[in-house]
Enzyme design. Structure first.
Site, PDB file in Angstrom:
ATOM      1  N   HIS A 216       5.474   2.746  11.434  1.00  0.00           N
ATOM      2  CA  HIS A 216       5.081   1.332  11.876  1.00  0.00           C
ATOM      3  C   HIS A 216       4.306   0.442  11.240  1.00  0.00           C
ATOM      4  CE1 HIS A 216       6.119   2.153  16.391  1.00  0.00           C
ATOM      5  NE2 HIS A 216       6.230   3.433  15.699  1.00  0.00           N
TER       6      HIS A 216
ATOM      7  N   ASP B  16       0.282  -6.249   7.475  1.00  0.00           N
ATOM      8  CA  ASP B  16       0.297  -5.823   8.818  1.00  0.00           C
ATOM      9  C   ASP B  16       2.051  -5.574   8.945  1.00  0.00           C
ATOM     10  OD1 ASP B  16       0.375  -4.921  11.376  1.00  0.00           O
ATOM     11  OD2 ASP B  16      -1.393  -6.664  11.799  1.00  0.00           O
TER      12      ASP B  16
HETATM   13  C1  G6P Z   1      -1.447   1.488  14.326  1.00  0.00           C
HETATM   14  C2  G6P Z   1      -0.715   2.617  13.860  1.00  0.00           C
HETATM   15  C3  G6P Z   1      -0.642   3.518  14.995  1.00  0.00           C
HETATM   16  C4  G6P Z   1      -2.080   3.750  15.586  1.00  0.00           C
HETATM   17  C5  G6P Z   1      -2.544   2.647  16.101  1.00  0.00           C
HETATM   18  C6  G6P Z   1      -3.926   2.872  16.800  1.00  0.00           C
HETATM   19  O1  G6P Z   1      -0.732   0.765  15.198  1.00  0.00           O
HETATM   20  O2  G6P Z   1       0.522   2.149  13.257  1.00  0.00           O
HETATM   21  O3  G6P Z   1      -0.035   4.641  14.577  1.00  0.00           O
HETATM   22  O4  G6P Z   1      -1.601   4.630  16.837  1.00  0.00           O
HETATM   23  O5  G6P Z   1      -2.728   1.648  15.008  1.00  0.00           O
HETATM   24  O6  G6P Z   1      -4.785   3.574  15.790  1.00  0.00           O
HETATM   25  P1  G6P Z   1      -5.456   5.052  16.077  1.00  0.00           P
HETATM   26  O7  G6P Z   1      -5.757   5.556  15.033  1.00  0.00           O
HETATM   27  O8  G6P Z   1      -6.416   4.700  17.294  1.00  0.00           O
HETATM   28  O9  G6P Z   1      -4.357   5.695  16.865  1.00  0.00           O
END
Ligand code: G6P
Length: 468
Positions: free
Chosen positions: A167, A376
């Site tokens: 992602h 991003d």
């Molecule tokens: C980004 C990453 C995700 C993640 C999200 C939120 O979008 O690509 O993998 O889940 O951030 O971050 P966190 O550490 O709270 O899961």
């Protein structure tokens, strides 16, 4: 794409670090794009979503799996011990891979212990999820936390089709090779049948590495990498929003109330908005600098504008996240201190998340959306901002050229997020833009947002996986 339950498809098993249960849809701003997208992908199919509960407990070690079914989505989650969270999540995933993959070598920490923790938790994920996987399931692993998981599943004898989607960006080879054991990590990726990236740019960086560092055979036309007798499909699959869901939100009372709330509290002032997890990759301090620069150049406009920055805190145990929070508080405080009146504050800085309905209303009320990450993978806020606009009087999206979304949204006002002058100039451009031009840009942007949606993303990836 038409929605269906797709009963003739193999069952889908999604594995990611972060798991969102449907009722958590409300935490839109805080949970990032991955959770919302996967929830949409899974809601349309019968499937299982496996990952971390987000909780710390030593009971995690006993192998307990918590299973819940909400709105047709079954989630199976495990707890992690404090040591696992420190080494795997706060450590290797978010203090090594996240900064490196976002081109922030200055913030990347290379600690052998956290690397071991990362491998250990990937082993644990493999141990716990393997018994839940049936022979015909399609297995789809997500994001940088779980790169080695496919290889770990194969070593347990799994013959299923296994895909991986990243992602976040894939960094240029010259940066990537600063990672100790970089080759080991990439080799594990080549155990997947399909590896997906958000954009052509990230894909090209990956293929460049495979060809030049690993000596793999890359077929750019076909989108394949062959190495040590295996062939992996490597392609770009740009993620989108859940258009059917999001575009309907305007009818919700909560969205209308949120729109009214913002409009009435800003009175005759033009609202500009930014919504991001509080993360250094999002370019929030740089955005505030750009706004400060605009006010410096046009002090007479301070009275006409209000900037709302919604920034729910994220990964709060990681030092660099604490630092960015302190920096932002200072910057917002400085501008507000210098430019506020007793009855007027130019920047409203809010550390909490809002529901999708409320965000829709805020986006619709804001005539300028500022999405200016320094780097991003994609950025779905850019797409949601467009999806929330009134077609008869749309707002203007100011978008970083370094967001993956910029490749699909060239009709936004593109900026260099490092340059305060560029941001200030873009704000001026947006404020001066005629209704005719706003509508023309909106028409092109909305077509991408509507047509390249999350259902298509899922279908395209899973089609390649089934044909792999
Ligand atoms: C980004 C990453 C995700 C993640 C999200 C939120 O979008 O690509 O993998 O889940 O951030 O971050 P966190 O550490 O709270 O899961």
């Amino acid at each position: 794409m038409e929605r269906s339950t797709l009963t003739d498809q193999p069952r889908l098993v999604v594995i990611s670090n972060r798991v969102a249960v449907p009722k958590a849809r409300g935490a839109a701003g805080a949970q990032g794009g991955l959770a919302g997208a996967l929830l949409a992908a899974l809601s349309d199919r019968k499937g299982l979503w496996f990952g971390w509960s987000g909780q710390e407990s030593e009971s995690g070690r006993t192998g307990h799996i918590d299973t819940q079914t909400n709105d047709g989505v079954t989630t199976a989650t495990i707890d992690l011990s404090q040591r696992d969270i420190d080494e795997y999540y706060n450590g290797y995933a978010n203090s090594t891979l996240w900064p490196l993959f976002h081109y922030r070598l200055d913030l990347a920490e290379y600690e052998r212990e956290t690397g071991k923790g990362y491998e250990r938790v990937n082993e644990r994920f493999a141990d716990q999820v393997t018994p839940l996987i049936e022979p015909d399931d399609a297995v789809w692993v997500h994001d940088y936390h779980l790169i080695p998981l496919g290889e770990r599943l194969r070593s347990r004898g799994l013959k299923n089709r296994i895909g991986f989607f990243l992602h976040i960006p894939w960094p240029p080879t010259r940066l990537f090779v600063s990672l100790p054991y970089h080759e080991r990590l990439v080799r594990t990726l080549l155990y997947y049948d399909v590896v997906g990236f958000q954009t052509q740019e990230w894909l090209e960086s990956f293929l460049h590495y495979c060809e030049n560092e690993l000596g793999a055979e890359v077929d750019g036309e076909k989108g394949t990498v062959s190495f040590e007798g295996r062939t992996t499909i490597a392609r770009a699959y740009p993620i989108g929003i859940d258009w059917d869901h999001f575009s309907q939100l305007g009818d919700a009372g909560e969205a209308r109330q949120a729109q009214q709330r913002l409009l009435s509290s800003s009175r005759r002032r033009t609202a500009m908005i930014g919504v991001d997890r509080l993360d250094y990759s999002k370019g929030i301090p740089e955005r505030i600098d750009g706004i400060g620069r605009f006010f410096d150049k046009h002090p007479e406009r301070v009275q006409d504008l209000v900037f709302i920055q919604i920034a729910p805190p994220s990964r709060e145990d990681v030092d660099s996240y604490q630092a960015i929070r302190a920096e932002l508080e200072q910057k917002c405080g400085r501008i507000n201190g210098a430019r506020s009146e007793v009855d007027m504050v130019p920047i409203r800085y809010v550390n909490r998340g809002y529901s999708h309905e409320e965000l829709f209303g805020f986006f619709r009320a804001a005539k300028i959306g500022l999405v200016t990450p320094l780097r991003d993978g994609m950025n779905l806020v850019a797409k949601e901002y467009i999806a929330a606009q009134d077609p008869e009087d749309p707002g203007v999206l100011i978008l970083s050229r370094f967001a993956g979304a910029a490749a699909q949204m060239p009709d936004a006002v593109l900026v260099n997020p490092h340059s305060p002058d560029d941001i200030a100039h873009a704000i001026q451009t947006a404020l001066d833009m005629t209704l005719e031009e706003r509508k023309a840009r909106y028409q092109k942007l909305i077509a991408t947002v509507r047509d390249d949606n999350v259902q298509d993303w899922t279908a395209n990836f899973l089609r390649d996986l089934s044909e792999a």
